[in-house]
Design a protein around this motif. Structure first.
Motif, mmCIF file in Angstrom:
data_model
loop_
_atom_site.group_PDB
_atom_site.id
_atom_site.type_symbol
_atom_site.label_atom_id
_atom_site.label_comp_id
_atom_site.label_asym_id
_atom_site.label_seq_id
_atom_site.Cartn_x
_atom_site.Cartn_y
_atom_site.Cartn_z
ATOM 1 N N GLY A 310 -6.896 -0.837 15.677
ATOM 2 C CA GLY A 310 -7.009 -2.144 14.863
ATOM 3 C C GLY A 310 -5.606 -2.671 14.315
ATOM 4 N N LEU A 311 -5.435 -3.919 14.092
ATOM 5 C CA LEU A 311 -4.255 -4.571 13.741
ATOM 6 C C LEU A 311 -4.551 -5.609 12.755
ATOM 7 N N CYS A 312 -3.930 -5.456 11.621
ATOM 8 C CA CYS A 312 -3.913 -6.724 10.563
ATOM 9 C C CYS A 312 -2.600 -7.244 10.410
ATOM 10 N N TYR A 313 -2.395 -8.676 10.499
ATOM 11 C CA TYR A 313 -1.311 -9.301 10.398
ATOM 12 C C TYR A 313 -1.432 -9.958 9.236
ATOM 13 N N LEU A 314 -0.401 -9.827 8.258
ATOM 14 C CA LEU A 314 -0.402 -10.402 6.789
ATOM 15 C C LEU A 314 0.725 -11.285 6.709
ATOM 16 N N LEU A 342 1.547 -2.251 -0.074
ATOM 17 C CA LEU A 342 0.710 -2.009 1.355
ATOM 18 C C LEU A 342 1.035 -0.710 2.079
ATOM 19 N N GLN A 343 2.341 0.089 1.619
ATOM 20 C CA GLN A 343 2.465 1.476 1.927
ATOM 21 C C GLN A 343 1.246 2.267 1.447
ATOM 22 N N SER A 344 0.913 1.961 0.240
ATOM 23 C CA SER A 344 -0.083 2.878 -0.474
ATOM 24 C C SER A 344 -1.505 2.781 0.160
ATOM 25 N N CYS A 345 -1.744 1.629 1.095
ATOM 26 C CA CYS A 345 -3.163 1.258 1.636
ATOM 27 C C CYS A 345 -3.039 2.273 2.899
ATOM 28 N N PRO A 349 -4.207 9.222 8.779
ATOM 29 C CA PRO A 349 -3.704 9.632 10.130
ATOM 30 C C PRO A 349 -4.158 8.588 11.075
ATOM 31 N N GLY A 350 -3.132 8.180 11.894
ATOM 32 C CA GLY A 350 -3.110 7.129 12.598
ATOM 33 C C GLY A 350 -2.903 5.777 12.107
ATOM 34 N N GLU A 351 -2.319 5.650 10.902
ATOM 35 C CA GLU A 351 -2.222 4.307 10.127
ATOM 36 C C GLU A 351 -0.791 4.110 9.671
ATOM 37 N N MET A 352 -0.198 2.889 9.934
ATOM 38 C CA MET A 352 1.185 2.658 9.410
ATOM 39 C C MET A 352 1.197 1.196 8.996
ATOM 40 N N VAL A 353 2.193 0.887 8.281
ATOM 41 C CA VAL A 353 2.385 -0.495 7.840
ATOM 42 C C VAL A 353 4.022 -0.904 8.260
ATOM 43 N N ALA A 354 4.280 -1.947 8.648
ATOM 44 C CA ALA A 354 5.593 -2.540 9.157
ATOM 45 C C ALA A 354 5.958 -4.010 8.647
ATOM 46 N N VAL A 362 2.454 -6.153 9.115
ATOM 47 C CA VAL A 362 1.472 -5.933 9.866
ATOM 48 C C VAL A 362 0.993 -4.221 9.376
ATOM 49 N N ALA A 363 -0.378 -3.954 9.640
ATOM 50 C CA ALA A 363 -0.918 -2.541 9.514
ATOM 51 C C ALA A 363 -1.668 -2.302 10.575
#
Length: 713
Positions: A310-314, A342-345, A349-354, A362-363
């Motif tokens: 799953g990808l969130c494009y902000l 965003l980092q705190s969101c 496991p398996g989650e990252m923000v860039a 993106v998350a």
């Protein structure tokens, strides 16, 4: 305080002096410090030239790193001090008047190249030393007895003086001899190392094949092996080495000893890790950058069956306003705060923000059930942006639009996923922003098609893919054909015939509407001339041609001149042309915008106000507009398709017609589809009409045939 150096050579000399003073204390050389400075001066000059060169020359940096090794600066501390010195002083003393941000970027790239050149040169030197040691070791066993003493002396000199660590152990792994370099690497005395067993030096990061290769060597199955290996030091720190182990045989060829050669790569490894971090993380926010994110996304998309992503494009809404009003420094602080939130969101496991760049983030979430987790992740992001952010004493409200893409791994590429998320994000932004939308394959396809049409537009006109259809304008009083409206079509190679609503907005957005509109005008006027010639002059009366003008064409400075040249070139009278302008384009129009239309009207060209009644304009405003025709929007007459019509609509149309005629304006009605509708409009006093009741848009020959029928009927 001494004055700063004046000329470029003085500044270069100052940089070389600072460099030599920083590095000389950790350099093994017999030269004096001034002599060492002279050796560094040409290297500094090449770095200065590379810093200011038109194109980047990585070789200059690599050569500088190699020059350090040639000058006996083999201690890793020498490289560290060199990089610090270049980072702090190269741009200051050698950058001249260039752009500081560009020079800093160039300096960073030179530092990376210097580190690579240093590592390569040091490795080549180490390999050369290893070869010399191996030869000396073999000679120590193979020479004749009378030369044994001299050979052993040479071996001992190489053994003790080598910059790399050397150890000799028996086949059981017991350490028999070590040199000073090896002792210093481990931080132990020679006596503390002697007697230790090689098999005790395991480390969790050992490659799987490390100890298999060792067993093959001591059993005589292989002659040597090379691995990267880590060792624990007594203080708990880790020593990383390039380890080469060779088998030494006796005079009869039987395995007797093992010889280990170790190159300390700890500092180089830390440097590579630092460079890797800088290459994969955003310098402003510290988040993973686009490169790192694509690596993770591609890995997630290559996962096995049953795995999903799953990808969130902000994209932040209105971020440009912050930069424009408060400055880029404030915008940067806002981005840092958003990144922290965003980092705190994304902590599961398996989650990252860039951060992809600008105000785009993106998350990513992975796992077997991302349908649920990606919605929860988007919700956490929206909640994290609710609280205002304080910047320079101002409370800024942050809003964001999110596009969500979710699906099974293995079906799409990373580029396709990101494109879908980008399209979806802009759909959320178009819906008002401060919301998230789920990707829709049909919406993606429409957006991709729009992009393809936009890309193909510039060459479509040159390839002759446009053509014009004509819809007749009929006089409601006697039913005669008085002219036609020109309607452009696009014969697309893949999509077939496209109506104007598919490509005119794209042409207006890209500015291509101006050359396209000029082409339509010229072709239509030429067609009017052809009709006149085919009718034997004015035998059937003049057939007027109506051509639409877009708002972009109205503001183009060449509108009047282009129209005049086309009329003169084709020999068509101005009164045979009517230019249609939408009512919305003229709402609030000032004199500068109306001036071209007035000039055309003064020449005799009719100006029609298209879609009248939809722009909410002031009716009294009609007096100042240079129009001679009102084209009534079909929404007013739709109820007249059946008899009797809505009495309210009848009153409205009757009022508009009365007002238009009182201002000497003709009234044309669009969208006439039934005979009842045409009759009621005739009774209300409308002048001309067009619609499917009379004819659909078609080729120019059909209009000529209709005109002939009217003339002879």
């Amino acid at each position: 305080m001494s004055a700063e150096p004046d000329g470029p050579e003085d500044r270069l000399r100052r940089f070389a002096t600072i460099w030599s003073r920083a590095v000389y204390p950790v350099t093994s050389t017999a030269a004096t410090r001034p002599e060492f400075e002279e050796r560094l001066l040409p290297v500094a000059r090449r770095l200065s030239e590379a810093l200011r060169a038109r194109s980047f020359d990585a070789e200059a940096g690599r050569a500088a790193g190699a020059a350090l090794v040639e000058a006996h600066c083999t201690d890793p501390e020498a490289l560290s001090r060199t990089l610090d010195c270049v980072d702090a002083y190269l741009v200051l003393y050698c950058g001249d008047e260039g752009d500081r941000e560009t020079l800093r970027t160039r300096s960073a790239r030179l530092q990376h190249a210097m580190a690579a050149g240093f590592a390569q040169a040091l490795r080549e030197r180490t390999l050369a030393e290893q070869e010399a040691i191996a030869k000396a070791a073999l000679q120590a066993q193979g020479v004749v007895a009378q030369a044994l003493h001299a050979t052993e002396a040479r071996f001992r000199a190489v053994f003790e003086g080598a910059a790399i660590g050397i150890g000799i152990a028996d086949l059981d792994g017991t350490v028999l001899q070590v040199n000073g370099a090896l002792s210093r690497m481990f931080g132990l005395t020679e006596q503390a190392l002697l007697g230790r067993n090689v098999r005790d030096w395991t480390h969790p990061d050992d490659a799987p094949q490390t100890w298999r290769l060792y067993e093959e060597l001591v059993s005589g199955e292989r002659e040597h092996y090379h691995v990267e290996k880590a060792f624990y030091r007594p203080d708990g720190t880790v020593l990383w080495t390039n380890l080469t182990v060779s088998l030494l045989r006796d005079a009869d060829g039987e395995p007797q000893y093992q010889l280990a050669l170790m190159e300390d790569t700890t500092e180089r490894r830390l440097l590579n890790l630092r460079l890797r971090y800088e290459a994969t993380h955003d310098a402003l926010t510290g988040l993973p950058n686009r490169t790192f994110f694509f690596e993770r996304l591609e890995k997630a998309l290559a996962a096995g069956p049953g795995q999903r992503f799953g990808l969130c494009y902000l994209d932040l809404d209105g971020f440009k306003t912050v930069n424009d009003s408060l400055g880029h420094a404030a915008g940067d602080r806002l981005l840092v705060e958003v990144a922290d939130r965003l980092q705190s969101c994304a902590t599961a496991p398996g989650e990252m923000v860039a951060r992809l760049g600008g105000d785009e983030f993106v998350a990513l979430t992975t796992g077997p059930d991302t349908r649920r987790t990606v919605d929860e992740l988007a919700g956490r992001i929206m909640n994290a942006l609710l609280a205002p952010i304080s910047i320079d004493g101002r409370e800024l409200t942050v809003r964001g639009s999110i596009g969500i893409v979710e699906g099974p791994a293995g079906e799409r590429s990373a580029a396709e996923v990101l494109r879908s998320a980008d399209i979806t994000m802009y759909r959320a932004k178009a819906a008002g922003g401060n919301r998230f939308e789920l990707a829709d394959p049909e919406a993606d396809a429409r957006a991709i098609t729009r992009h393809g049409l936009t890309t193909a537009l510039p060459t479509a006109l040159d390839r002759g893919e446009f053509f014009i259809e004509y819809q007749p304008l009929v006089h409601l009083g006697d039913g005669s054909v008085r002219g036609a409206e020109a309607l452009v079509r696009w014969l697309h190679p893949q999509h077939g015939v496209l109506s104007p609503d598919r490509f005119i907005p794209l042409a207006e957005h890209t500015g291509l509407i101006v050359p396209l509109g000029r082409w339509v005008l010229e072709q239509s006027v030429r067609q009017a001339r052809s009709w006149r010639d085919a009718n034997g002059g004015d035998a059937l009366g003049p057939l007027r041609i109506n051509v639409n003008l877009s708002p972009c064409q109205l503001t183009h400075p060449g509108l009047v001149q282009d129209t005049v040249e086309i009329l003169e070139r084709t020999g068509v009278a101005p009164d045979a042309l009517c230019l249609e302008v939408t009512e919305s384009a003229l709402i609030g129009a000032d004199d500068d915008l109306l001036k071209p239309l007035r000039r055309l009207a003064e020449m005799g060209v009719d100006i029609a106000l298209d879609d009248f009644g939809t722009g909410y304009s002031n009716l009294a405003n009609l007096r100042r507009l240079p129009v001679s025709v009102l084209k009534l929007d079909r929404s007013f007459t739709r109820s007249m398709q059946q008899f009797p019509a809505d009495p309210v609509d009848l009153k409205i149309v009757e009022g508009i017609v009365s007002l238009a005629h009182s201002l000497d304006l003709a009234v044309t009605v669009e969208g006439v589809e039934t005979g009842a509708q045409a009759e009621q409009l005739r009774v209300l006093g409308c002048d001309t009409a067009q619609g499917w009741y009379y004819a659909r848009p078609g080729p120019p020959e059909r209009l000529h045939e209709l005109a002939l029928v009217d003339a002879t009927g």
